[in-house]
Design an enzyme around this catalytic site. Structure first.
Site, PDB file in Angstrom:
ATOM      1  N   HIS A 143       0.841  -1.198   0.000  1.00  0.00           N
ATOM      2  CA  HIS A 143       0.000   0.000   0.000  1.00  0.00           C
ATOM      3  C   HIS A 143       0.881   1.254   0.000  1.00  0.00           C
ATOM      4  O   HIS A 143       1.916   1.310   0.680  1.00  0.00           O
ATOM      5  CB  HIS A 143      -0.929   0.002   1.217  1.00  0.00           C
ATOM      6  CG  HIS A 143      -1.983  -1.054   1.150  1.00  0.00           C
ATOM      7  ND1 HIS A 143      -3.326  -0.770   1.005  1.00  0.00           N
ATOM      8  CD2 HIS A 143      -1.907  -2.413   1.197  1.00  0.00           C
ATOM      9  CE1 HIS A 143      -4.012  -1.895   0.976  1.00  0.00           C
ATOM     10  NE2 HIS A 143      -3.166  -2.906   1.088  1.00  0.00           N
ATOM     11  N   HIS A 218      -6.009 -11.482   5.154  1.00  0.00           N
ATOM     12  CA  HIS A 218      -4.872 -12.334   4.758  1.00  0.00           C
ATOM     13  C   HIS A 218      -3.990 -12.697   5.952  1.00  0.00           C
ATOM     14  O   HIS A 218      -2.917 -12.142   6.174  1.00  0.00           O
ATOM     15  CB  HIS A 218      -4.082 -11.784   3.577  1.00  0.00           C
ATOM     16  CG  HIS A 218      -3.747 -10.316   3.578  1.00  0.00           C
ATOM     17  ND1 HIS A 218      -3.182  -9.669   4.650  1.00  0.00           N
ATOM     18  CD2 HIS A 218      -3.866  -9.382   2.599  1.00  0.00           C
ATOM     19  CE1 HIS A 218      -2.970  -8.415   4.339  1.00  0.00           C
ATOM     20  NE2 HIS A 218      -3.383  -8.219   3.110  1.00  0.00           N
ATOM     21  N   ASN A 221      -0.051 -12.352   6.949  1.00  0.00           N
ATOM     22  CA  ASN A 221       0.588 -11.322   6.130  1.00  0.00           C
ATOM     23  C   ASN A 221       0.218  -9.921   6.619  1.00  0.00           C
ATOM     24  O   ASN A 221      -0.956  -9.635   6.875  1.00  0.00           O
ATOM     25  CB  ASN A 221       0.194 -11.478   4.662  1.00  0.00           C
ATOM     26  CG  ASN A 221       0.749 -12.761   4.072  1.00  0.00           C
ATOM     27  OD1 ASN A 221       0.025 -13.723   3.857  1.00  0.00           O
ATOM     28  ND2 ASN A 221       2.047 -12.792   3.833  1.00  0.00           N
ATOM     29  N   ALA A 222       1.227  -9.068   6.726  1.00  0.00           N
ATOM     30  CA  ALA A 222       1.043  -7.657   7.096  1.00  0.00           C
ATOM     31  C   ALA A 222       0.345  -7.501   8.445  1.00  0.00           C
ATOM     32  O   ALA A 222      -0.571  -6.695   8.598  1.00  0.00           O
ATOM     33  CB  ALA A 222       0.269  -6.914   6.009  1.00  0.00           C
ATOM     34  N   ASP A 277      -6.661 -12.713  -3.217  1.00  0.00           N
ATOM     35  CA  ASP A 277      -5.913 -11.448  -3.244  1.00  0.00           C
ATOM     36  C   ASP A 277      -5.391 -11.211  -4.657  1.00  0.00           C
ATOM     37  O   ASP A 277      -4.289 -10.685  -4.868  1.00  0.00           O
ATOM     38  CB  ASP A 277      -4.771 -11.462  -2.224  1.00  0.00           C
ATOM     39  CG  ASP A 277      -4.284 -10.061  -1.860  1.00  0.00           C
ATOM     40  OD1 ASP A 277      -5.012  -9.084  -2.153  1.00  0.00           O
ATOM     41  OD2 ASP A 277      -3.189  -9.944  -1.283  1.00  0.00           O
ATOM     42  N   LEU A 310       5.856  -8.371  -1.719  1.00  0.00           N
ATOM     43  CA  LEU A 310       4.706  -9.026  -2.334  1.00  0.00           C
ATOM     44  C   LEU A 310       3.585  -8.023  -2.539  1.00  0.00           C
ATOM     45  O   LEU A 310       3.279  -7.214  -1.652  1.00  0.00           O
ATOM     46  CB  LEU A 310       4.217 -10.175  -1.450  1.00  0.00           C
ATOM     47  CG  LEU A 310       5.053 -11.456  -1.488  1.00  0.00           C
ATOM     48  CD1 LEU A 310       4.621 -12.400  -0.373  1.00  0.00           C
ATOM     49  CD2 LEU A 310       4.927 -12.148  -2.840  1.00  0.00           C
ATOM     50  N   GLY A 312      -0.138  -8.437  -3.660  1.00  0.00           N
ATOM     51  CA  GLY A 312      -1.231  -9.295  -4.071  1.00  0.00           C
ATOM     52  C   GLY A 312      -0.707 -10.659  -4.488  1.00  0.00           C
ATOM     53  O   GLY A 312       0.455 -11.012  -4.237  1.00  0.00           O
TER      54      GLY A 312
END
Length: 386
Positions: A143, A218, A221-222, A277, A310, A312
């Site tokens: 993002h 997700h 992730n993140a 995603d 990464l 998506g």
């Protein structure tokens, strides 16, 4: 245009159980019943399949693009239609086109397009997923950090107004950028609130669950990871009491062993469900594209910014189902539920989606025994045939 028909010649998985030597009866886009035996009522068109299985169509709650289109680049009904059409050949019959963190103006355009897609009854369109801009800079992922910002009164009001224009509105937020009171008001307005792109701890995640957040975006992730003294958002997600959790099952975003641990640990309310995603590449031979003006390259099954982050996934839903069944080793029935019933439950649509039961939408996928997609129907209308 829907038809009245019966499907025979394949095993039927209704979302819970198998039916052999049975017929799926569909009238006006809705499942009427599953009839034991292959004799069907007079006046119905009979679709005779040559083996394989039919199952509920897949439900994908995180789809950034497909067919060469990103919702961020073209927030229009035409783009939404293209994305839905691109994912149908992979078994997805209901999806949330997903807008990645962008400007207020472009977000408003996407909401207007979603409202129009609802009015036009675009096949496969379920609503929108607004992933950001109210995220954490520490866990921004792909993002654009220049566009990440705290939620304001105007943002909250816009989300509540957007929800009234479409069946489902899902928003991914980080506690760093959103107050719990706002989450409570969003939840009361039937906006589905998911935690993601956050470095918050376990207690904060649980507090936001109490405020009304019901999902984690997700998983792994993140977000903050499990530690020995701080379980993080991952720990809160798989603790079993608060959240549904999306999972990108491509073997790149999450290690297979981590998936297996999470599946074994996740009990009680909320399930782990599959998301793609997916980006613009699905259904195309594209090698690169841009997001917020930044180049994303498609290489070795992944999509990455030029710094290696990464961005998506290069993943479709039937591939995720195959991965869960053949690589992770879960039962086929559970892999199918992770792609259909559980995401439908997560957004309150399981009365209509994720099942082939009396009164559910005739969203159907015909799979071969080796799990390739042979045919797809959305509300009784055939949209793909192989």
């Amino acid at each position: 245009m829907t038809d009245n028909f019966a499907i025979v010649g394949a095993r039927i998985f209704d979302g819970q159980a198998w039916h052999n030597r049975s017929a799926l009866i569909v009238r006006q886009g809705v499942v009427e019943r599953i009839e034991a035996g292959t004799q069907v009522p007079a006046g119905l068109h009979v679709i005779e399949l040559n083996g394989g299985m039919i199952a509920p169509g897949f439900v994908d709650l995180q789809v950034n693009g497909g067919g060469g289109v990103m919702l961020n680049d073209a927030p229009s009904v035409a783009a939404i239609r293209t994305i839905c059409e691109a994912h149908a050949p992979f078994g997805t019959t209901a999806l949330l086109p997903t807008l990645i963190t962008d400007t207020p103006e472009l977000t408003a355009e996407a909401v207007a397009a979603g409202a129009e897609a609802t009015q036009e009854k675009v096949p496969g369109f379920l609503g929108l997923h607004l992933e950001g801009p109210h995220l954490s800079l520490a866990r921004k992922g792909a993002h654009d950090p220049k566009l990440i910002r705290p939620m304001t009164d105007a943002d909250e009001g816009a989300l509540i107004a957007a929800r009234e224009k479409m069946p489902v509105l899902l928003t991914t937020i980080a506690p760093e950028s959103v107050e719990p009171g706002r989450v409570s008001r969003l939840a009361q307005a039937d906006v589905v609130v998911s935690l993601g792109h956050t470095d918050s701890g376990y207690k904060t995640a649980q507090a936001f669950a109490e405020a009304g957040a019901t999902m984690v975006t997700h998983l792994f992730n993140a977000m903050s990871q499990i530690g020995n003294r701080e379980p993080g958002v991952v720990g809160a997600a798989i603790d079993g009491q608060s959240f549904y959790a999306g999972l990108i099952a491509d073997g790149i975003h999450v290690h297979p062993t981590a998936m297996q641990i999470a599946l074994k640990a996740k009990k009680g309310y909320g399930k782990i469900f599959l998301v793609t995603d997916a980006m613009a590449t699905i259904g195309t031979d594209m090698k690169s594209f841009t997001l917020n003006g930044r180049l994303i390259k498609r290489e070795n099954g992944s999509l990455r910014l030029e710094d290696g982050t990464l961005a998506g996934a290069d993943l479709d839903m039937i591939s995720a189902v195959r991965f869960m069944h053949k690589t992770i080793g879960i039962e086929l029935e559970e892999a199918l539920r992770m792609a259909s019933l559980y995401p439908a439950e997560a957004v309150g649509q399981d009365g209509r989606l994720g099942r082939l039961m009396i009164g559910s939408a005739a969203n159907i996928v015909h799979l071969s025994d080796d799990l390739s997609v042979k045919g797809v129907w959305i509300e009784g209308a055939k949209v793909f045939s192989n």
